[in-house]
Motif scaffolding. Structure first.
Motif, PDB file in Angstrom:
ATOM      1  N   ARG A 169     -59.320   0.394 -46.233  1.00 25.17           N
ATOM      2  CA  ARG A 169     -60.220   1.025 -47.181  1.00 25.17           C
ATOM      3  C   ARG A 169     -60.336   0.202 -48.441  1.00 25.17           C
ATOM      4  O   ARG A 169     -59.338  -0.332 -48.915  1.00 25.17           O
ATOM      5  CB  ARG A 169     -59.658   2.387 -47.560  1.00 25.17           C
ATOM      6  CG  ARG A 169     -60.387   3.508 -46.909  1.00 25.17           C
ATOM      7  CD  ARG A 169     -60.062   4.805 -47.570  1.00 25.17           C
ATOM      8  NE  ARG A 169     -58.653   5.161 -47.499  1.00 25.17           N
ATOM      9  CZ  ARG A 169     -58.023   5.762 -48.486  1.00 25.17           C
ATOM     10  NH1 ARG A 169     -58.655   6.038 -49.602  1.00 25.17           N
ATOM     11  NH2 ARG A 169     -56.770   6.089 -48.371  1.00 25.17           N
TER      12      ARG A 169
ATOM     13  N   ARG B 272     -60.428   0.574 -52.026  1.00 25.79           N
ATOM     14  CA  ARG B 272     -60.224   1.625 -53.007  1.00 25.79           C
ATOM     15  C   ARG B 272     -60.856   1.252 -54.338  1.00 25.79           C
ATOM     16  O   ARG B 272     -60.772   0.113 -54.775  1.00 25.79           O
ATOM     17  CB  ARG B 272     -58.736   1.831 -53.234  1.00 25.79           C
ATOM     18  CG  ARG B 272     -58.056   2.582 -52.146  1.00 25.79           C
ATOM     19  CD  ARG B 272     -56.709   3.054 -52.688  1.00 25.79           C
ATOM     20  NE  ARG B 272     -56.093   3.979 -51.769  1.00 25.79           N
ATOM     21  CZ  ARG B 272     -55.375   3.596 -50.723  1.00 25.79           C
ATOM     22  NH1 ARG B 272     -55.213   2.327 -50.463  1.00 25.79           N
ATOM     23  NH2 ARG B 272     -54.820   4.493 -49.930  1.00 25.79           N
TER      24      ARG B 272
ATOM     25  N   GLU C 193     -60.120   2.292 -57.950  1.00 26.32           N
ATOM     26  CA  GLU C 193     -59.136   3.099 -58.664  1.00 26.32           C
ATOM     27  C   GLU C 193     -59.655   3.553 -60.009  1.00 26.32           C
ATOM     28  O   GLU C 193     -60.270   2.783 -60.743  1.00 26.32           O
ATOM     29  CB  GLU C 193     -57.848   2.296 -58.842  1.00 26.32           C
ATOM     30  CG  GLU C 193     -57.147   2.111 -57.530  1.00 26.32           C
ATOM     31  CD  GLU C 193     -55.650   2.043 -57.688  1.00 26.32           C
ATOM     32  OE1 GLU C 193     -55.145   2.295 -58.804  1.00 26.32           O
ATOM     33  OE2 GLU C 193     -54.984   1.735 -56.704  1.00 26.32           O
TER      34      GLU C 193
ATOM     35  N   VAL D  23     -66.397   6.580 -55.794  1.00 28.05           N
ATOM     36  CA  VAL D  23     -64.964   6.752 -55.999  1.00 28.05           C
ATOM     37  C   VAL D  23     -64.411   7.811 -55.045  1.00 28.05           C
ATOM     38  O   VAL D  23     -63.399   7.621 -54.375  1.00 28.05           O
ATOM     39  CB  VAL D  23     -64.691   7.170 -57.463  1.00 28.05           C
ATOM     40  CG1 VAL D  23     -63.270   7.666 -57.625  1.00 28.05           C
ATOM     41  CG2 VAL D  23     -64.962   6.010 -58.399  1.00 28.05           C
ATOM     42  N   LEU D  24     -65.138   8.925 -54.964  1.00 25.86           N
ATOM     43  CA  LEU D  24     -64.716  10.033 -54.120  1.00 25.86           C
ATOM     44  C   LEU D  24     -64.577   9.570 -52.673  1.00 25.86           C
ATOM     45  O   LEU D  24     -63.585   9.848 -52.001  1.00 25.86           O
ATOM     46  CB  LEU D  24     -65.785  11.133 -54.220  1.00 25.86           C
ATOM     47  CG  LEU D  24     -65.383  12.563 -53.975  1.00 25.86           C
ATOM     48  CD1 LEU D  24     -64.271  12.973 -54.909  1.00 25.86           C
ATOM     49  CD2 LEU D  24     -66.581  13.478 -54.170  1.00 25.86           C
ATOM     50  N   LEU D  25     -65.565   8.860 -52.191  1.00 28.89           N
ATOM     51  CA  LEU D  25     -65.552   8.423 -50.797  1.00 28.89           C
ATOM     52  C   LEU D  25     -64.469   7.379 -50.542  1.00 28.89           C
ATOM     53  O   LEU D  25     -63.870   7.351 -49.474  1.00 28.89           O
ATOM     54  CB  LEU D  25     -66.918   7.853 -50.423  1.00 28.89           C
ATOM     55  CG  LEU D  25     -67.968   8.934 -50.189  1.00 28.89           C
ATOM     56  CD1 LEU D  25     -69.361   8.358 -50.273  1.00 28.89           C
ATOM     57  CD2 LEU D  25     -67.753   9.606 -48.848  1.00 28.89           C
ATOM     58  N   SER D  26     -64.204   6.555 -51.552  1.00 28.30           N
ATOM     59  CA  SER D  26     -63.189   5.518 -51.339  1.00 28.30           C
ATOM     60  C   SER D  26     -61.793   6.127 -51.277  1.00 28.30           C
ATOM     61  O   SER D  26     -60.843   5.468 -50.885  1.00 28.30           O
ATOM     62  CB  SER D  26     -63.258   4.465 -52.437  1.00 28.30           C
ATOM     63  OG  SER D  26     -62.495   4.859 -53.549  1.00 28.30           O
ATOM     64  N   ALA D  27     -61.659   7.391 -51.652  1.00 29.84           N
ATOM     65  CA  ALA D  27     -60.341   8.029 -51.661  1.00 29.84           C
ATOM     66  C   ALA D  27     -60.065   8.848 -50.404  1.00 29.84           C
ATOM     67  O   ALA D  27     -58.976   9.375 -50.238  1.00 29.84           O
ATOM     68  CB  ALA D  27     -60.200   8.920 -52.896  1.00 29.84           C
ATOM     69  N   VAL D  28     -61.046   8.970 -49.518  1.00 28.16           N
ATOM     70  CA  VAL D  28     -60.839   9.787 -48.312  1.00 28.16           C
ATOM     71  C   VAL D  28     -60.046   8.982 -47.281  1.00 28.16           C
ATOM     72  O   VAL D  28     -60.455   7.893 -46.901  1.00 28.16           O
ATOM     73  CB  VAL D  28     -62.191  10.213 -47.700  1.00 28.16           C
ATOM     74  CG1 VAL D  28     -61.977  11.014 -46.435  1.00 28.16           C
ATOM     75  CG2 VAL D  28     -62.991  11.016 -48.703  1.00 28.16           C
ATOM     76  N   PRO D  29     -58.898   9.512 -46.837  1.00 27.10           N
ATOM     77  CA  PRO D  29     -58.121   8.779 -45.838  1.00 27.10           C
ATOM     78  C   PRO D  29     -58.833   8.723 -44.487  1.00 27.10           C
ATOM     79  O   PRO D  29     -59.552   9.652 -44.118  1.00 27.10           O
ATOM     80  CB  PRO D  29     -56.817   9.571 -45.732  1.00 27.10           C
ATOM     81  CG  PRO D  29     -57.113  10.912 -46.269  1.00 27.10           C
ATOM     82  CD  PRO D  29     -58.235  10.757 -47.244  1.00 27.10           C
TER      83      PRO D  29
END
Lengths: 347, 339
Positions: free
Chosen positions: B274, B276, B278, B260-266
């Motif tokens: 990306r 995401r 959620e 989750v953390l990595l999927s949120a990095v722009p």
């Protein structure tokens, strides 16, 4: 049609030690529905520019030249009362730290309702209903309207600020680092929501940040500022594939990416110019590895190098050479050595 | 890099008691915030370990405990073969010499009334160096290592005359002046502009390569961790949820929270789409922690069995441990949570 046209804007800060030229000769257009990302280092004038659009500069900040046409009318010439009417209804701001933007002794709902009623003819009930609506859109429960700021988490407070900015469907949203203090998961979600809402109500946006990857994801246009001037303005897609200005090239090297492995980060040696002093030539020349005598003498104008792609550099035709050289560490080391030599010379 | 551990942390706990009101003061039952709840890890000699997580995950507390700015509630820490918690004055002094810290805000870590020389000379004097010339030479030496050149021009300046990046270099110079073995850097670049961040990261990298310095790098910024660190530990509400080689963890995350953390990095590439994942972005209450896995209330892969999870780290890939009860292949996205 252009929603906002900024023309030859100069902003000075008058201080005891002299005048600081925070913005000099900045011009740009913002179309209806367009979102512009404003990036640059601290002190480059991006926040000053944003605040001036709301006419919210501190007391010593003076718009000394230029005009800002919002829907054809010059904001600079408007009286205090006229500007007050524009705020929130037409131009809304999402400020950087939600903690300081909310009044701690009122509930969040009261603050929202107050804003709505001050800028429209809504009754208390209508305003309360509208507040509930925007809370829903931004993903907050309606019962949160009764909360005081200290009862909410950072993400919730930032959402409340965004809700407040959106209550009257403004045609221009100014977002000044709206997610900087938040955790990455929250930041991602809130950014998404801002963009969705901005598209829904078809408003334009000026998005200020120091994080160019955020701009790449959410803005159509990017403006890179340095030392109170625009260095490059381009379509985001074009910019990230092929930036033109040496400063933009330097920024690209300096930015760590989660996707790439093994690339070496190179920073731009030196520090931004002191805007209290008279500036000669290009603002970036001191830190630029490609500077010539011309750069030190003459300020480059913003020139078109492609479709809606503007840069302020004397040598747009040398861009391929610059791009190659800018990838090399030695190129920037040269600047570092030159700066050290210069500082020895002065001392 | 050797595989000999410099620091070994075993079952570390740090609880803070909370008083919510007058009733709590007189009641025998205490409520706790479990800032760190039973974590174990090692940092090998010459290695940079990155510690990542949201605010409130316990990453800063861990860093502060490792320089003994805070005491532990429970647990054992060995530093270079010695027990970390010995309290004899001599041991303490030796320890202070060998372990140093760099803080986030370079505007607040330097004494505004000290010149750069005084700032960096202070630890030398405390540890018994008296000869003024020697002190001066050493200060010049470390300033040059920290790439403040020409160093002679900086020694008599005050912090307000320096930029943020230069101040952070002074803080680093002060950190390395005693030739420490271990350095804790807590978000050392988050206050700096992008154009100079790379300089500080490269400097820290060089210190490791040239002086063999071991480091704990605490940050919420996964891109800088990937750039600087050899290994990475991801924390969530006081627990380590994943630990392993930095590149491997970032490219092949095993724990749902890491995913989750990595999927949120722009990502600075407009063509990159990306994927995401959620989730609800409110972190659960730190006092009334959820039963079983602490991430389960927000986890998009959650099942009934997660209530029995005790955060035991399982090696899922080569030298990559995850605290999830499921392996990567077993994780099935709950359809309702992901839109």
């Amino acid at each position: 049609m252009n929603l906002l046209e900024v023309r030859n804007l100069d902003i000075d800060y008058v201080t005891q030690e002299g005048t600081l030229k925070a913005i000099s000769d900045v011009s740009f257009d913002l179309k209806q529905g367009e979102s512009i990302g404003l990036v640059g280092e601290s002190g480059c004038g991006k926040t000053t520019l944003a605040k001036s659009i709301m006419r919210l500069l501190p007391k010593n900040g003076v718009i000394s030249k230029g005009e800002m046409l919002f829907k054809g009318e010059d904001i600079v010439k408007k009286s205090k009362e006229e500007v007050r009417k524009l705020r929130l209804k037409e131009i809304a701001m999402i400020s950087q730290s939600a903690m300081n933007a909310l009044n701690p002794v009122y509930t969040v709902g009261d603050q929202l309702i107050e804003g709505i009623r001050a800028h429209s003819n809504a009754t208390k009930e209508e305003a309360a209903k509208r507040a509930e609506e925007v809370f829903k859109i931004i993903g907050l429960e309606a019962k949160r309207l009764k909360s005081y700021p200290h009862q909410m988490s950072g993400g919730m407070k930032q959402r409340a600020i965004i809700a407040m900015a959106l209550t009257l469907n403004p045609s221009l949203i100014i977002a000044d680092e709206p997610t900087t203090a938040l955790d990455v998961v929250v930041q991602d979600k809130i950014l998404n929501q801002i963009i969705e809402i901005q598209k829904q109500i078809n408003s334009s946006m000026v998005f200020i940040t120091h994080d160019i990857s955020v701009v790449s994801e959410i803005c159509e246009t990017i403006i890179v500022m340095y030392g109170g001037k625009i260095m490059e303005k381009a379509n985001t897609k074009v910019f990230f594939k092929a930036p033109y200005h040496p400063y933009s090239l330097g920024l690209q090297n300096a930015f760590p990416s989660i996707k790439e492995i093994g690339e070496e980060l190179i920073s731009i040696p030196g520090s931004p110019p002191n805007l209290m002093k008279e500036q000669n030539g290009c603002r970036f020349q001191e830190r630029c590895p490609f500077r010539t005598e011309l750069c030190q003498k003459e300020l480059p104008e913003l020139k078109e190098v492609g479709e809606e792609h503007l840069i302020a550099c004397h040598y747009p035709e040398k861009v391929n050479e610059f791009r190659e050289d800018a990838k090399k560490r030695e190129t920037w080391e040269g600047v570092r050595n030159r700066l050290i030599e210069e500082s020895v010379g002065e001392a | 890099m050797s595989n000999e551990p410099l620091i070994k942390v075993e079952n570390l706990k740090k609880y803070y008691t909370v008083n919510k009101g007058i009733k709590d003061i007189f009641s025998k039952e205490k409520t706790y915030v479990k800032a760190i709840d039973d974590i174990s890890f090692v940092i090998n000699k010459g290695e940079i370990l990155g510690l990542a997580g949201e605010s409130g995950s316990g990453k800063t507390t861990t860093g502060e405990i490792l320089v003994r700015l805070q005491d532990t509630t429970e647990g054992e820490i060995t530093f270079d073969g010695h027990d970390f918690m010995t309290k004899s004055k001599e041991e303490e002094k030796r320890f202070r010499k060998e372990v140093q810290m760099i803080f986030q805000d370079p505007y607040e870590t330097l004494n505004p009334r000290f010149t750069i020389l005084e700032t960096i000379a202070e630890p030398l004097k405390i540890h018994g160096m008296k000869d003024k010339d020697k002190i001066y030479d050493r200060v010049i030496e470390v300033l040059e290592i920290a790439e403040l050149k020409p160093a002679e021009q900086y020694v008599f300046r005050y912090p307000h005359e320096l930029s943020g990046g230069q101040r952070q270099r002074v803080a680093i110079a002060r950190g390395i002046v005693m030739d420490p073995k271990f350095l804790v850097a807590d978000e050392p670049v988050s206050m700096l502009d992008v154009s100079i961040r790379a300089d500080i990261l490269n400097l820290l990298k060089r210190l490791r390569n040239e002086m063999g310095l071991t480091m704990l790098y605490v940050s919420h910024d996964l891109s800088t961790i990937k750039y600087l660190c050899d290994r990475i530990a991801i924390m969530y509400l006081g627990k380590i949820v994943e630990i392993g080689d930095a590149n491997e963890v970032i490219d092949h995350p095993q724990h749902p929270y890491t995913k989750v953390l990595l999927s949120a990095v722009p990502v600075a590439n407009p063509d990159h789409k990306r994927e995401r994942i959620e989730i609800d972005d409110e972190v659960p209450d730190q006092i009334n922690l959820p039963e079983g896995c602490r991430f389960s209330p927000r986890c998009p892969f959650v099942t009934e069995a997660c209530k029995k999870c005790d955060h035991t780290l399982v090696e899922r890939r080569d030298k990559q441990w995850s605290a999830c009860i499921y392996s990567d292949e077993e994780l099935i996205l709950k359809p309702s949570t992901n839109q």
